[in-house]
Design an enzyme around this catalytic site. Structure first.
Site, PDB file in Angstrom:
ATOM      1  N   ARG A 169       0.870  -1.437  -0.161  1.00  0.00           N
ATOM      2  CA  ARG A 169       0.053   0.291   0.128  1.00  0.00           C
ATOM      3  C   ARG A 169       0.778   1.380   0.010  1.00  0.00           C
ATOM      4  O   ARG A 169       0.983   2.037  -0.991  1.00  0.00           O
ATOM      5  CB  ARG A 169      -1.178  -0.020   1.295  1.00  0.00           C
ATOM      6  CG  ARG A 169      -2.240  -1.060   1.102  1.00  0.00           C
ATOM      7  CD  ARG A 169      -2.885  -1.152   2.155  1.00  0.00           C
ATOM      8  NE  ARG A 169      -3.868   0.068   2.399  1.00  0.00           N
ATOM      9  CZ  ARG A 169      -4.847   0.277   1.734  1.00  0.00           C
ATOM     10  NH1 ARG A 169      -5.455  -0.597   1.125  1.00  0.00           N
ATOM     11  NH2 ARG A 169      -5.787   1.459   2.050  1.00  0.00           N
TER      12      ARG A 169
ATOM     13  N   TYR B 252     -20.085  -9.964   0.890  1.00  0.00           N
ATOM     14  CA  TYR B 252     -19.502  -9.804  -0.401  1.00  0.00           C
ATOM     15  C   TYR B 252     -20.122 -10.718  -1.334  1.00  0.00           C
ATOM     16  O   TYR B 252     -20.715 -10.500  -2.425  1.00  0.00           O
ATOM     17  CB  TYR B 252     -17.935 -10.033  -0.456  1.00  0.00           C
ATOM     18  CG  TYR B 252     -16.971  -9.060  -0.079  1.00  0.00           C
ATOM     19  CD1 TYR B 252     -17.022  -7.770  -0.805  1.00  0.00           C
ATOM     20  CD2 TYR B 252     -16.243  -9.251   1.067  1.00  0.00           C
ATOM     21  CE1 TYR B 252     -16.207  -6.536  -0.280  1.00  0.00           C
ATOM     22  CE2 TYR B 252     -15.453  -8.207   1.529  1.00  0.00           C
ATOM     23  CZ  TYR B 252     -15.489  -7.005   0.687  1.00  0.00           C
ATOM     24  OH  TYR B 252     -14.535  -6.022   1.264  1.00  0.00           O
TER      25      TYR B 252
END
Length: 365
Positions: free
Chosen positions: A50, A170
């Site tokens: 990240r 999800y």
């Protein structure tokens, strides 16, 4: 007949785990087990990548899921923050949908969106068609763990998985959701189908964690990222039994178990009952308050607001010191230990030097 009667949900056989490496001096493992560490341990969720330029370079033109199934790449990415920040634990570079993909569910991780499911799961028939995860289907992940345990020396490796509720959100929504309306509708309108779904997903989660534990991870974390969208009553009825089963099925591995969710301040007491040794706390609840909600006998993890890392060194130092002091008060209130972490993951634009400075300060305190 709904097609769900013979799913064998909940029949996971007891697993014998191999002898794992011993790390008696590792501060993270000591704190998680209620022992006195040599210094307060610190690691960061989403530390593997990240914000690191070396991560962006190595991941250039390689998709997220492709990266997660490349053992050498997983090993290198997992090691990067350990080298740079000198954190007290590595966390396996992976994603919570990896076991779903490995089992054969058609999904992709879309940049800027997140996991997208080709065929959402919304009926009893859909649940009955869900596959079972076999350990060899995540063999690449296990090989990465083997590479890492040889490279990490005395630094523990944390394995992880998504909790059944978050995976279900999800699958039912078809991707990320702000309100989880389809998920909650299924939960309340068809509770039998819901529990069958979470049972199937608990099986997948258990198999994924067992594969990592057999390969040698030193601790595990269960991410229930979206549990904070639920009321306490709904969490207890529709989620807690399945998370309890996940933790129970990996207990015999003898490694610390961490439980974390976002926005779960009102759920901390129930989450503390799920069976983990450590409960993660986001930045919304002070650690000493969290200790009273979780109850005595658990260590806590957290909980610097990731956005504070953008506020300048004076603010960051003050907030780190405040959280360390809260961690001390939490121990006085019954928590068995404190692992310093963020209240959620590292934000992509975070200056890596700020993270290194946080680690150095926590260790100095």
């Amino acid at each position: 007949m709904t097609g769900l009667e013979n799913t064998n949900v909940g029949s996971t056989p007891r697993v014998e785990y191999p002898t794992r490496r011993q790390l008696p001096q590792a501060p993270l493992l000591a704190a998680a087990r209620g022992h006195e560490p040599a210094h307060r341990p610190v690691w960061f969720m989403r530390q593997a990548g990240r914000s690191l330029p070396e991560y962006r370079e190595i991941r250039a033109n390689i998709g997220m899921l492709e990266s997660c199934f490349d053992p050498e790449l997983v090993c290198e990415i997992t090691l990067q923050p350990v080298r740079r920040h000198r954190v007290d634990a590595a966390i396996l570079f992976s994603d919570i949908v990896v076991p779903l993909k490995a089992a054969g569910i058609d999904l992709d991780i879309v940049a800027g969106t997140g996991p997208v499911i080709a065929d959402p799961v919304r009926t009893a028939a859909d649940v009955a068609k869900l596959p079972v995860l076999e350990h060899d289907e995540v063999g690449a992940v296990a090989r990465a763990v083997g590479l890492l345990t040889r490279e990490l020396g005395d630094v523990p490796l944390i394995g992880f998985a998504g909790a059944p509720f978050t995976l279900a959100s999800y699958l039912v929504e078809g991707g990320p959701s702000r309100n989880h309306e389809r998920t909650k509708a299924l939960m309340h309108a068809e509770p039998r189908t819901w529990h069958a779904l979470l049972g199937r997903l608990a099986d997948i989660t258990i198999a994924f964690l067992q594969a990592q534990l057999h390969a040698g991870v030193d601790a595990i974390q269960l991410f229930d990222s979206w549990a904070g969208a639920l009321s306490l009553a709904d969490y207890r009825e529709f989620v807690l039994p399945h998370s309890e089963r996940v933790f129970a099925e990996v207990e015999s591995a003898g490694v610390p178990r961490i439980h974390f969710g976002v926005g779960t301040g009102e759920l901390l007491g129930a989450m503390g009952e799920a069976g983990a040794d450590v409960v993660g706390v986001d930045w919304r609840v002070p650690l000493d308050v969290a200790a009273t909600r979780v109850g005595a006998g658990k260590a806590l993890q957290g909980n610097l607001d990731p956005a504070i890392l953008f506020a300048g060194p004076d603010v960051v130092q003050a907030e780190v010191r405040r959280i360390v002091a809260e961690g001390d008060r939490a121990r006085a209130a019954g928590a068995t230990g404190h692992i310093f972490n963020l209240g959620h993951g590292v934000l992509p634009d975070t200056d890596p030097d700020v993270l290194t400075a946080v680690v150095d300060l926590v260790h100095s305190l």
